[in-house]
Every structure is written in C-alpha cells, then in structure tokens.
Scaffold this active site. Structure first.
Site, PDB file in Angstrom:
ATOM      1  N   HIS A 139       4.012   1.205  -7.993  1.00 63.37           N
ATOM      2  CA  HIS A 139       2.939   0.211  -7.837  1.00 63.37           C
ATOM      3  C   HIS A 139       1.965   0.287  -9.008  1.00 63.37           C
ATOM      4  O   HIS A 139       1.520  -0.731  -9.538  1.00 63.37           O
ATOM      5  CB  HIS A 139       2.137   0.481  -6.563  1.00 63.37           C
ATOM      6  N   GLN A 170       7.540 -10.014   7.534  1.00 61.94           N
ATOM      7  CA  GLN A 170       8.736  -9.629   6.786  1.00 61.94           C
ATOM      8  C   GLN A 170       9.470  -8.431   7.388  1.00 61.94           C
ATOM      9  O   GLN A 170      10.391  -7.906   6.771  1.00 61.94           O
ATOM     10  CB  GLN A 170       8.404  -9.411   5.304  1.00 61.94           C
ATOM     11  N   GLY A 180       0.792  -1.225   0.000  1.00 63.23           N
ATOM     12  CA  GLY A 180       0.000   0.000   0.000  1.00 63.23           C
ATOM     13  C   GLY A 180       0.824   1.274   0.000  1.00 63.23           C
ATOM     14  O   GLY A 180       2.023   1.252  -0.272  1.00 63.23           O
ATOM     15  N   HIS A 199       2.211   4.379  -5.052  1.00 61.50           N
ATOM     16  CA  HIS A 199       2.850   5.425  -5.856  1.00 61.50           C
ATOM     17  C   HIS A 199       2.930   4.924  -7.303  1.00 61.50           C
ATOM     18  O   HIS A 199       2.447   3.813  -7.617  1.00 61.50           O
ATOM     19  CB  HIS A 199       4.222   5.782  -5.282  1.00 61.50           C
TER      20      HIS A 199
HETATM   21  P1  AMP Z   1       5.846  -2.696  -1.713  1.00 63.05           P
HETATM   22  O1  AMP Z   1       4.526  -2.065  -1.522  1.00 63.05           O
HETATM   23  O2  AMP Z   1       7.006  -1.825  -1.404  1.00 63.05           O
HETATM   24  O3  AMP Z   1       5.929  -4.071  -1.086  1.00 63.05           O
HETATM   25  O4  AMP Z   1       5.970  -2.959  -3.280  1.00 63.05           O
HETATM   26  C1  AMP Z   1       4.996  -3.706  -3.974  1.00 63.05           C
HETATM   27  C2  AMP Z   1       5.484  -3.980  -5.370  1.00 63.05           C
HETATM   28  O5  AMP Z   1       5.745  -2.733  -6.028  1.00 63.05           O
HETATM   29  C3  AMP Z   1       6.808  -4.765  -5.401  1.00 63.05           C
HETATM   30  O6  AMP Z   1       6.764  -5.684  -6.485  1.00 63.05           O
HETATM   31  C4  AMP Z   1       7.814  -3.682  -5.645  1.00 63.05           C
HETATM   32  O7  AMP Z   1       8.981  -4.153  -6.301  1.00 63.05           O
HETATM   33  C5  AMP Z   1       7.042  -2.751  -6.554  1.00 63.05           C
HETATM   34  N1  AMP Z   1       7.648  -1.416  -6.532  1.00 63.05           N
HETATM   35  C6  AMP Z   1       7.955  -0.655  -5.450  1.00 63.05           C
HETATM   36  N2  AMP Z   1       8.549   0.482  -5.825  1.00 63.05           N
HETATM   37  C7  AMP Z   1       8.634   0.456  -7.165  1.00 63.05           C
HETATM   38  C8  AMP Z   1       9.161   1.343  -8.157  1.00 63.05           C
HETATM   39  N3  AMP Z   1       9.733   2.499  -7.834  1.00 63.05           N
HETATM   40  N4  AMP Z   1       9.073   0.986  -9.458  1.00 63.05           N
HETATM   41  C9  AMP Z   1       8.501  -0.197  -9.807  1.00 63.05           C
HETATM   42  N5  AMP Z   1       7.990  -1.073  -8.930  1.00 63.05           N
HETATM   43  C10 AMP Z   1       8.053  -0.760  -7.622  1.00 63.05           C
END
Ligand code: AMP
Length: 290
Positions: free
Chosen positions: A37, A61, A31, A34
C-alpha cells in the site's frame, strides 16, 4: 500539510472542492497498511500536489462466507504509516456513511470477469467497481494508484474508467514482496507459521512458469500443468485456480503470442492467497503499467 482524517462523505467533498485545480493522487485501500500500500502512496506523493488515501473495508465486495467480519483492521497504525509517507487525507468512512440505505442501483461488469477471482468470487468485482465509482466521485482524483498484485482488478478498473469516461489516469505499480517472494498482503496474518513458510511457493511457481515461457514453451496448457504440479508438490494449500490468459483483456489463448498474465489463487486453512505475474510473449516481466 498535516494529515487530515475525514469520516464524512460531505466533508471530504467540501475539502476536495477547496483544492480547486491542485492535482490529486488517490490510493484506495482496505487498510491494515503494509509496504505494498505504502509504495502506491509514495508514488502518488511524487506525482501529485495532494495525496488522498481511503481506508474502507467494502462489504459489497465480500461474499457471504468470506472474511468481511474478521478482515484485519488497525486504524492507529495505519494513520502513523500514512502520515510518515506524507499522505494529506485519510478518508475513513463507516459502512453506514458509504451505504446509508440499501443500494437502489446495481453496477455489473461482464468484461474480464468470467475468469480468475471473478469466477471464484461471484459479485466481488461488481462490488469493487461500485465502491470505486463512489470513491472516484467523492475524491475526484487526477490519478489513481493500484497494485498489479490485483491485476484483474486493475484490468476491470481500466474498463470502468474508459467506458464510463472518468477523467482519471490509472497507474498500476509493482507487487511488493517479502524476502522469500511472498506478495505482501493484509491477509498474510491469517497464515500459521508452517503455512507462512509454504506460501513462498506461490511466487516460486510463478517464476518457474516464467522460465518455461522464456525457454520458448508457448502452449498455456503445458505451462499450467507444470505450474500445478510444482505447487502441489510443495504445499498443503489447495489450488483454487491457475490460469494463463491474455492481459489486460483476460481472454483464453491457444498460444502465447503477446502480453499474458499467469495468475493463481491458493487456499490455506484460514487464508486464500492470490498472486500473478504479467509477462511479454518472450517472458519479460511487466512490473508497471501507466
Ligand atoms: P487492499 O487494501 O488489499 O484492497 O489493496 C489496496 C491496494 O493496494 C490495491 O491497489 C492493491 O493492489 C494494492 N496492493 C496490495 N498488496 C500489494 C502489494 N503486495 N504490492 C503492491 N500493491 C499492493
């Protein structure tokens, strides 16, 4: 289809059952959405009949001294953003819904986890594969979408899916960046104004490392040393790690002869930021893996 918000595991599974043979693209997240995501959700929207996104800050995690409690959350805004992209299901379970009791089973992955964040954050990747196993069983996606920003996570999930025979195709998509190169991250809000300016150095350092490889330097030790100096000169942030490894198997290498990852983690006052760049042996950037 209008966006449906689902909080119960059973309801989510019932909905999925009714979709029968429709293709499902799944985007797991924590969540505070941005553009990074959303780029995953957009790709999922293009390639599937149905798009499901999960928002779950997974306690398994996070280490005991990490930011689980203060991790940024904003469900209303997330909902608006997901709706705009055309997400069909937002699965937002509470911790008690995902883990009603203390788990009686431990999942543990050892391949590719003794380096990078696996080394700095003991148990983190075990927590990731545990929650993804649950989410994959609940959502039963055709394809699951990940950002290469978390390239070690992508490698580990590939091992999970291939070794445990999940019938899911994984897609790894480019890191979305701010104008100055800083990788978008929910954790960027932790940065002070000054740190935010300095944080652009992470990506500058990676592209500097890439240039060394393009120029023909093959020795990882030389490249790591140069990149370390580059960062140390330009920021007050403390380097957690800078590593140059083969990708996706994440082994140490003596010379750059095939696909590699140059990855780093830097601690600022309230935030630990990670970034990486995946390169072919000649320094060509690998931005997408599917
Ligand atoms: P998180 O919410 O940080 O667990 O991220 C969820 C998904 O979004 C994961 O697959 C991340 O690798 C991806 N993600 C996070 N930041 C970015 C970004 N700047 N560019 C592309 N994918 C992202």
């Amino acid at each position: 289809m209008n966006l449906k918000i689902i909080r119960s595991v059973q309801t989510m599974m019932d909905e999925i059952k009714m979709l029968k043979d429709k293709t499902i693209g799944f985007v797991p997240t924590m969540g505070y959405l941005h553009d990074g995501h959303l780029s995953l959700a957009k790709e999922a929207r293009k390639e599937n009949d149905i798009v499901a996104m999960s928002i779950f800050v997974n306690p398994l995690q996070f280490g005991p001294n990490e930011d689980f409690e203060r991790y940024p959350r904003n469900e209303e805004e997330d909902r608006r953003r997901a709706e705009k992209i055309g997400v069909d299901y937002l699965f937002i379970p509470k911790v008690e819904e995902m883990y009603p009791e203390k788990m009686g089973i431990n999942m543990s992955i050892h391949q590719g986890t003794d380096v990078l964040c696996g080394k700095s954050r003991p148990g983190h990747l075990d927590g990731v594969i545990t929650v993804l196993t649950k989410l994959f069983h609940i959502i039963q996606p055709t394809k699951a979408y990940f950002g290469l920003k978390d390239a070690q996570q992508f490698a580990v999930v590939n091992t999970l899916v291939s070794e445990l025979n999940f019938p899911i195709k994984l897609v790894g998509l480019p890191t979305v960046r701010e104008e100055d190169g800083l990788a978008k991250s929910s954790r960027n809000v932790y940065l002070s104004d000054n740190e935010r300016k300095e944080a652009a150095v992470l990506y500058e350092a990676l592209t500097f490392g890439q240039k060394l490889i393009v120029d023909g330097i093959k020795n990882p030790v030389t490249i790591i040393k140069e990149v370390k100096n580059f960062i140390a000169k330009k920021t007050s942030g403390k380097i957690d790690y800078i590593e140059l490894l083969s990708y996706p198997d994440l082994s140490e290498i003596r010379a750059i002869e095939s696909r590699v990852i140059l990855a780093l983690a830097v601690h600022f006052n309230q935030a630990r930021l990670i970034d990486n760049i995946i390169l072919e042996a000649d320094g060509t950037h690998v931005s997408k893996i599917d």
